[in-house]
Write an enzyme that holds these catalytic residues in place. Structure first.
Site, short mmCIF file in Angstrom:
data_model
loop_
_atom_site.label_atom_id
_atom_site.label_comp_id
_atom_site.label_asym_id
_atom_site.label_seq_id
_atom_site.Cartn_x
_atom_site.Cartn_y
_atom_site.Cartn_z
NE ARG A 104 8.88 -18.38 32.12
CZ ARG A 104 9.28 -17.19 31.67
NH1 ARG A 104 8.73 -16.70 30.57
NH2 ARG A 104 10.18 -16.49 32.31
CB THR A 108 10.06 -26.34 27.70
OG1 THR A 108 9.21 -26.25 28.85
CG2 THR A 108 10.88 -27.61 27.79
CG ASP A 200 9.59 -13.46 38.34
OD1 ASP A 200 8.78 -13.40 39.28
OD2 ASP A 200 9.68 -14.47 37.60
CG ASP A 203 11.48 -14.02 41.65
OD1 ASP A 203 11.01 -14.88 42.42
OD2 ASP A 203 12.14 -14.32 40.63
#
Length: 209
Positions: A104, A108, A200, A203
């Site tokens: 990602r 944006t 996340d 992560d």
């Protein structure tokens, strides 16, 4: 929500709660993700087509149920999807595997593809796309588009957590693809993360932050 199946099994919900806790260690998070993925896989494959074959037990001959058709395909959206993939392969070790490499763009929030590899004859197989989080759904939408380009027509999407915005975006883009998830959380924050969420997933699974 139409086309969304929430897997509310008590064991799924209990493990998910532990995964949400910020103090859960990397090792603990990884272990729980593998455990919960097996339970999610059980639900997403609940209505597979069956046939029968004649077998011999130690006592007699019988017609016994077996899966019908070509082997399943699990399509992992890299990298976090591999956390779900491993537990699912524990349950269905003969499944074929596709990998869709996306990251990602943090500015944006749009997905960028860097890798794609899938088995042949996707049109004759059930393809289950896996990614722990359905946030903006941009990556999931692109992954399903790529699989459809390769001939996949029978697709299901499986995730651990979803945001309402992501579900709406995904179902608008792919109304023919049902979504299976353990929970739909409140909303996305300004950075595109699910709230309350669990952070996340990649992560936390790999200890990279």
């Amino acid at each position: 929500m139409d086309g969304v199946i929430i897997i509310d099994h008590p064991l799924v919900q209990h493990k998910l709660t532990i995964m949400r806790k910020k103090e859960t260690s990397t090792a603990g998070f990884r272990r729980l993700l593998r455990e919960i993925s097996t339970l999610l896989c059980y639900e997403v494959t609940r209505n597979l087509e069956m046939t029968s074959e004649r077998i011999e037990t130690p006592l007699t001959t019988m017609d016994a149920p077996v899966l019908e058709g070509k082997k399943l395909v699990f399509a992992s959206i890299l990298r976090a999807g591999n956390g779900l993939l491993e537990g699912m392969l524990d349950l269905v070790p003969a499944a074929r595997v596709a990998h869709v490499g996306l990251y990602r763009d943090e500015t944006t929030l749009e997905p960028v593809e860097y890798y794609f590899k899938a088995p042949e004859q996707l049109g004759n197989r059930l393809v289950i796309v896996v990614d722990p989080m359905l946030a903006t759904a941009n990556s999931a939408i692109l992954a399903v588009e790529r699989l459809k380009q390769q001939g996949a027509s029978n697709i299901r999407f499986l995730c651990l957590l979803a945001a309402p915005e992501g579900v709406q975006n995904f179902r608008s883009a792919h109304p023919d693809v049902p979504v299976y998830t353990a929970a739909i959380d409140s909303h996305l924050n300004d950075l595109g993360y699910i709230v309350p969420g669990l952070g996340d997933a990649g992560d936390r699974m790999y200890g990279t932050k």
